[in-house]
Design an enzyme around this catalytic site. Structure first.
Site: not given
Ligand code: IPM
Ligand code: MN
Length: 365
Positions: A146, A196, A228, A252, A256
């Site tokens: 970001y 990751k 994942d 983020d 969601d």
């Protein structure tokens, strides 16, 4: 008498409607606790751009600077409408990210909570939900992709290209890790570290620093899990998680997904905490398609008020009361449109009615 100034940034779309319900709750809390909340609205988002030519006007910056806390509604427009605003002034890049940067709100708390008696709101089967869903995502909010360096252009062969960088230093990782361990210590003492590291070097450093900070918290168990795989387990067995910590972009996306397993992003309030200032916001967008229809769910906005009462003003008891009031409205069979289909047994209510019912439940506590 205690006095707190709260900057209210209504934002776009459904923002003003759900803010109005949050204000009802703030007024009630203020009256019965003998605390004055000075509530001042500031222009912010696409609406601010159209009114003042700036999505984060100077006057709003000054208001926020002088406030004890900031309550912010969702911002943003539909994809098509967004194009009417120059890219860098679009509310996400022109207002929200600058707000996060201005107050260095690095620690983003996103509770994902659904008691067992409201399991029918979730798309997950009751046997997966078990005793309910209850975990918290701690998202690093001012680093990573970001805020990394960005470059767009045309290369020597004429191809358009873009380059965005994912940057973290050890201080940034350490401070969010500490917040996460402290949170885990107050809950079930298990921290899932999301990463990751099989691909990203940023995750290698991230895990290293999380491990170092973990040494200061021997009572908290750290579990490292690939992002994942975490996405899969959020659907298959959300009860696995209690506190999760992760970098900005992972947070983020997974937050969601957290809203998804609850049944709606409308159930996702959040707190964004910096060293000197905090702001509170729903995790969802401005839902322009239902704006002005009195059908948005104000839960995430009122929940953000509950988080503000606890985290900025130390009013733990009133904060819990606000949560209970919201849960008991749902427990009485009421639902907002995002959570149920019309025609099911629920008593469907408007934005306004939800706020009124929460206020009357709160008054009983
Ligand atoms: C969120 C939102 C923001 C983000 C958008 C509006 C820039 O999706 O708070 O999760 O990506 O951080
Ligand atoms: Mn998001």
């Amino acid at each position: 008498m205690t006095q707190y100034k709260i900057a209210l940034l209504d934002g776009d779309g459904i923002g003003p409607e759900i803010m109005a319900e949050a204000i009802k709750i703030l007024k009630l809390v203020s009256a019965r606790n003998n605390i004055t909340f000075i509530l001042e609205h500031g222009a912010f988002g696409a609406s601010a751009y159209f009114a003042h030519g700036n999505s984060f006007p100077e006057a709003t910056k000054h208001l926020c600077d002088s406030a004890d806390a900031i309550l912010k509604g969702p911002i943003g427009l539909s994809h098509e409408e967004s194009k009417k605003i120059p890219v860098d002034m679009q509310p996400e890049r022109g207002a929200l990210l600058p707000l996060r940067r201005r107050y260095n709100t690095f620690a983003n708390f996103r509770p994902v909570y659904l008691p067992k008696n409201l399991a029918h709101f979730s798309p997950l089967k009751p046997e997966i939900i078990g005793n309910g869903i209850d975990f918290i995502i701690i998202r690093e909010l001012v680093g990573g992709l970001y805020f990394g360096e960005k470059k767009t252009g045309v290369d020597a062969t004429g191809k358009r290209f873009v380059k965005e960088t994912l940057e973290y230093d050890e201080v940034q990782i350490e401070r969010i890790a500490r917040v996460a361990f402290e949170t885990a210590r107050k809950r079930k003492k298990v921290l899932h570290n999301i990463h990751k590291s099989n691909v990203l070097k940023s995750s290698v450093l991230w895990n290293e620093v999380v491990g170092e900070v973990g040494a200061e918290f021997p009572d908290v168990e750290i579990k490292h899990i690939l992002v994942d795989a975490a996405a899969t387990y959020l659907c298959l067995n959300p009860g696995l998680f209690d506190v999760m910590v992760m970098e900005n972009m992972f947070g983020d996306i997974l937050s969601d997904q957290g809203g998804g397993i609850l049944g709606s992003l409308g159930l996702m309030p959040s707190a964004c905490i910096g060293p000197d200032k905090a702001y509170y916001e729903p995790s969802h967008g401005s839902a322009p398609d239902i704006a002005g229809k009195n059908m948005a769910n104000p839960y995430s906005m009122i929940g953000s008020v509950a988080m503000m009462l606890e985290m900025s003003f130390g009013m733990e008891k009133e904060s819990r009361n606000v949560w209970h009031a919201m849960q008991s409205v749902f427990a009485q069979g009421y639902s907002t449109a995002d959570l149920s289909k019309p025609g099911t047994e629920v008593k469907m209510i408007s934005t306004n009615a939800f706020g009124d019912l929460v206020a009357s439940e709160l008054a009983k506590l």
